[in-house]
Motif scaffolding. Sequence first.
Motif, PDB file in Angstrom:
ATOM      1  N   GLU A   1       0.070   3.290  12.546  1.00 38.74           N
ATOM      2  CA  GLU A   1      -0.071   2.982  11.128  1.00 38.74           C
ATOM      3  C   GLU A   1      -1.507   2.589  10.789  1.00 38.74           C
ATOM      4  O   GLU A   1      -2.038   2.981   9.739  1.00 38.74           O
ATOM      5  CB  GLU A   1       0.888   1.853  10.734  1.00 38.74           C
ATOM      6  CG  GLU A   1       2.346   2.238  10.734  1.00 38.74           C
ATOM      7  CD  GLU A   1       2.967   2.246  12.128  1.00 38.74           C
ATOM      8  OE1 GLU A   1       4.126   2.676  12.266  1.00 38.74           O
ATOM      9  OE2 GLU A   1       2.287   1.799  13.096  1.00 38.74           O
TER      10      GLU A   1
ATOM     11  N   TYR B   1       0.840  -1.204   0.000  1.00 40.49           N
ATOM     12  CA  TYR B   1       0.000   0.000   0.000  1.00 40.49           C
ATOM     13  C   TYR B   1       0.876   1.255   0.000  1.00 40.49           C
ATOM     14  O   TYR B   1       0.641   2.195  -0.784  1.00 40.49           O
ATOM     15  CB  TYR B   1      -0.926  -0.030   1.212  1.00 40.49           C
ATOM     16  CG  TYR B   1      -1.526   1.299   1.580  1.00 40.49           C
ATOM     17  CD1 TYR B   1      -2.429   1.950   0.735  1.00 40.49           C
ATOM     18  CD2 TYR B   1      -1.195   1.918   2.786  1.00 40.49           C
ATOM     19  CE1 TYR B   1      -2.971   3.179   1.082  1.00 40.49           C
ATOM     20  CE2 TYR B   1      -1.730   3.142   3.140  1.00 40.49           C
ATOM     21  CZ  TYR B   1      -2.622   3.768   2.287  1.00 40.49           C
ATOM     22  OH  TYR B   1      -3.154   4.990   2.633  1.00 40.49           O
TER      23      TYR B   1
ATOM     24  N   ASP C   1      -6.509   8.020   6.145  1.00 42.24           N
ATOM     25  CA  ASP C   1      -6.195   8.199   4.725  1.00 42.24           C
ATOM     26  C   ASP C   1      -7.433   8.013   3.864  1.00 42.24           C
ATOM     27  O   ASP C   1      -7.718   8.828   2.969  1.00 42.24           O
ATOM     28  CB  ASP C   1      -5.124   7.193   4.273  1.00 42.24           C
ATOM     29  CG  ASP C   1      -3.731   7.551   4.754  1.00 42.24           C
ATOM     30  OD1 ASP C   1      -3.540   8.675   5.258  1.00 42.24           O
ATOM     31  OD2 ASP C   1      -2.831   6.695   4.622  1.00 42.24           O
TER      32      ASP C   1
ATOM     33  N   LYS D   1      -7.423   6.811  -6.289  1.00 38.36           N
ATOM     34  CA  LYS D   1      -7.739   6.512  -4.888  1.00 38.36           C
ATOM     35  C   LYS D   1      -9.246   6.641  -4.682  1.00 38.36           C
ATOM     36  O   LYS D   1      -9.805   7.727  -4.835  1.00 38.36           O
ATOM     37  CB  LYS D   1      -6.991   7.458  -3.953  1.00 38.36           C
ATOM     38  CG  LYS D   1      -5.479   7.261  -3.965  1.00 38.36           C
ATOM     39  CD  LYS D   1      -4.795   8.198  -2.986  1.00 38.36           C
ATOM     40  CE  LYS D   1      -3.303   7.949  -2.942  1.00 38.36           C
ATOM     41  NZ  LYS D   1      -2.609   8.853  -1.998  1.00 38.36           N
TER      42      LYS D   1
ATOM     43  N   GLN E   1      -3.595   5.705  10.770  1.00 39.38           N
ATOM     44  CA  GLN E   1      -3.330   6.555   9.618  1.00 39.38           C
ATOM     45  C   GLN E   1      -4.026   6.034   8.371  1.00 39.38           C
ATOM     46  O   GLN E   1      -4.537   6.818   7.564  1.00 39.38           O
ATOM     47  CB  GLN E   1      -1.824   6.651   9.367  1.00 39.38           C
ATOM     48  CG  GLN E   1      -1.454   7.685   8.308  1.00 39.38           C
ATOM     49  CD  GLN E   1      -1.968   9.074   8.650  1.00 39.38           C
ATOM     50  OE1 GLN E   1      -1.701   9.590   9.741  1.00 39.38           O
ATOM     51  NE2 GLN E   1      -2.713   9.694   7.728  1.00 39.38           N
ATOM     52  N   VAL E   2      -4.077   4.707   8.200  1.00 39.28           N
ATOM     53  CA  VAL E   2      -4.822   4.148   7.067  1.00 39.28           C
ATOM     54  C   VAL E   2      -6.300   4.506   7.180  1.00 39.28           C
ATOM     55  O   VAL E   2      -6.937   4.910   6.200  1.00 39.28           O
ATOM     56  CB  VAL E   2      -4.645   2.617   6.993  1.00 39.28           C
ATOM     57  CG1 VAL E   2      -5.603   2.014   5.973  1.00 39.28           C
ATOM     58  CG2 VAL E   2      -3.210   2.266   6.633  1.00 39.28           C
TER      59      VAL E   2
ATOM     60  N   GLU F   1      -8.099  13.207  -0.313  1.00 40.17           N
ATOM     61  CA  GLU F   1      -7.304  12.614  -1.390  1.00 40.17           C
ATOM     62  C   GLU F   1      -8.060  11.482  -2.094  1.00 40.17           C
ATOM     63  O   GLU F   1      -7.706  11.093  -3.203  1.00 40.17           O
ATOM     64  CB  GLU F   1      -5.983  12.078  -0.838  1.00 40.17           C
ATOM     65  CG  GLU F   1      -5.027  13.161  -0.360  1.00 40.17           C
ATOM     66  CD  GLU F   1      -3.698  12.577   0.051  1.00 40.17           C
ATOM     67  OE1 GLU F   1      -3.456  11.376  -0.225  1.00 40.17           O
ATOM     68  OE2 GLU F   1      -2.898  13.312   0.659  1.00 40.17           O
ATOM     69  N   TYR F   2      -9.055  10.958  -1.428  1.00 40.19           N
ATOM     70  CA  TYR F   2      -9.814   9.841  -1.983  1.00 40.19           C
ATOM     71  C   TYR F   2     -11.129  10.324  -2.572  1.00 40.19           C
ATOM     72  O   TYR F   2     -11.793  11.211  -2.019  1.00 40.19           O
ATOM     73  CB  TYR F   2     -10.098   8.788  -0.903  1.00 40.19           C
ATOM     74  CG  TYR F   2      -8.952   7.833  -0.675  1.00 40.19           C
ATOM     75  CD1 TYR F   2      -9.017   6.507  -1.077  1.00 40.19           C
ATOM     76  CD2 TYR F   2      -7.777   8.268  -0.059  1.00 40.19           C
ATOM     77  CE1 TYR F   2      -7.963   5.631  -0.880  1.00 40.19           C
ATOM     78  CE2 TYR F   2      -6.712   7.402   0.145  1.00 40.19           C
ATOM     79  CZ  TYR F   2      -6.809   6.085  -0.268  1.00 40.19           C
ATOM     80  OH  TYR F   2      -5.756   5.228  -0.071  1.00 40.19           O
TER      81      TYR F   2
ATOM     82  N   SER G   1      -9.958  10.792   3.716  1.00 39.50           N
ATOM     83  CA  SER G   1      -9.428  12.127   3.450  1.00 39.50           C
ATOM     84  C   SER G   1      -9.873  12.631   2.087  1.00 39.50           C
ATOM     85  O   SER G   1     -10.404  11.878   1.262  1.00 39.50           O
ATOM     86  CB  SER G   1      -7.903  12.108   3.508  1.00 39.50           C
ATOM     87  OG  SER G   1      -7.369  11.431   2.380  1.00 39.50           O
TER      88      SER G   1
END
Length: 477
Positions: free
Chosen positions: A389, A201, A396, A334, A392-393, A401-402, A399
């Motif tokens: 981690e 990933y 992510d 994404k 954060q996924v 960005e997706y 967010s």
Amino acid sequence: MKNYKKYIATLLAVGIVFGTVGCGSSADSSSSKKDDDSFEATENVEVADAEAIEAIPDGVDGTILYLGVQDLNPTRGNPEKSTELTLFESKGGSIQYSQTSQFERFDKLADAIMSNKDVPDIVNYEWLSFPAQVVKDMYQPIDELVDFDQPLWSGVKSTADQFVLGGKHYVAPLTFVASSMLCYDTDVIEAEGLDDPYEMYLEGTWDWNAFEDIMSEYVSGAEAGTDRYGINGFFRQHFIQQTGKNMVNYNQETGEFESNLKDPDIEKGENALYEMMKSNLIYTDWVGSARDAFKKGCLFYAMGDWAYTGTNTPKDGENWAIVPHPQYPDNPQKITTSDMKAFMWVRGSTKPEAVKCWFECYRSAYSDPQYLETNKQKFMENNPNWTDEMYQVKMDVQSDEYHMIFDYAFGVSSMLGDPNSFDGNICLTDALYNYSSQIVEDSQMTWAQVREKYSATVDSEIKTLNESIKKFNSDNA
């Protein structure tokens, strides 16, 4: 077929929030308001005031009537006060809870609107909310409450633009949660000598090919007499939607909805799932948590994070990880199949100031960096064996960005989006996404067979919806 019906029915029962089940459902709350009056809400993490949000004006009623299946106020089962509610109360607001059940919520809302008695101000957004219920005049547009050109809202404008009729917005996205991610045991990955999905990933190589390869390698390595599977859970819709395609589209030029069942990318996804099932990579029985799935020999457990948090969170000594659903190699965009948190502003509500403030408090709680840190502290306090981690996924995939994807098929009509209108356990759109990788009536259908069986119904329901939209737009011009 019986196993799949049991699986979907259990999803409905456990209370997957926002819209995790294909038909956008959430479960009935077991606690009632009167049972919760004797406890104190916990506030383990201090919430700073939001100075940028205007308080509800003096003399204006700041109490919002909310109709739902789960209380927005603290309850005995969930005593911690949310960040958004803390902010709202600091601005002079409060939430009055009107409890309903999963199976009565739409009827109770319609009765209140028709009788003009005890009309709620807000209800949860669900996939059936748009466009099916909007064209029935159940909700008000929210453009007078939300300016999508302002910094607070600009990040969700592209998503809000997916929910426009007659040039008016009906949904203000407040926050997002991936309706499913892939959870796995890193100890198993290491013991089997498999490539780590999380590392793939990070490298940008986590796609369908890598996903199928790692599952095949894991399953083929099973010792004699041992059952292994690649995946269990809620993933088929998410896998296909990584193509960026939906079963039903909206044509901006014509202002009409259209079937997309013949799209070649959807066919590739359906065929890939068909082959996974044929290769015995999919465990189809219901499993209620990541831990239970791992015990069944499943490499991945696909579900919303409710299934690996709270009472299902990793225990001391357990080492888990999560990754998003793998990208489609032909479209490495994404994409998140999203559970969007939003509230519909009910037709007949007369509290725009309070509803506006509530929207702003909720949006701030999930966009302002100081509140994001507050929410993380609360989450990690309740899930101490989650890693940074993993968290954060989780952040992510929700967010900006997706690309947040929603299939209009679930919102076309009750026939397509309501289990009670199809067979009582799943809705027709679920069948479109799932039947090519399920045993249905003792056989596994190909995508071509599924499409042939249901395309006429999809076309008919879309035609009826488009006719309703024309009348709705004319009446509200």
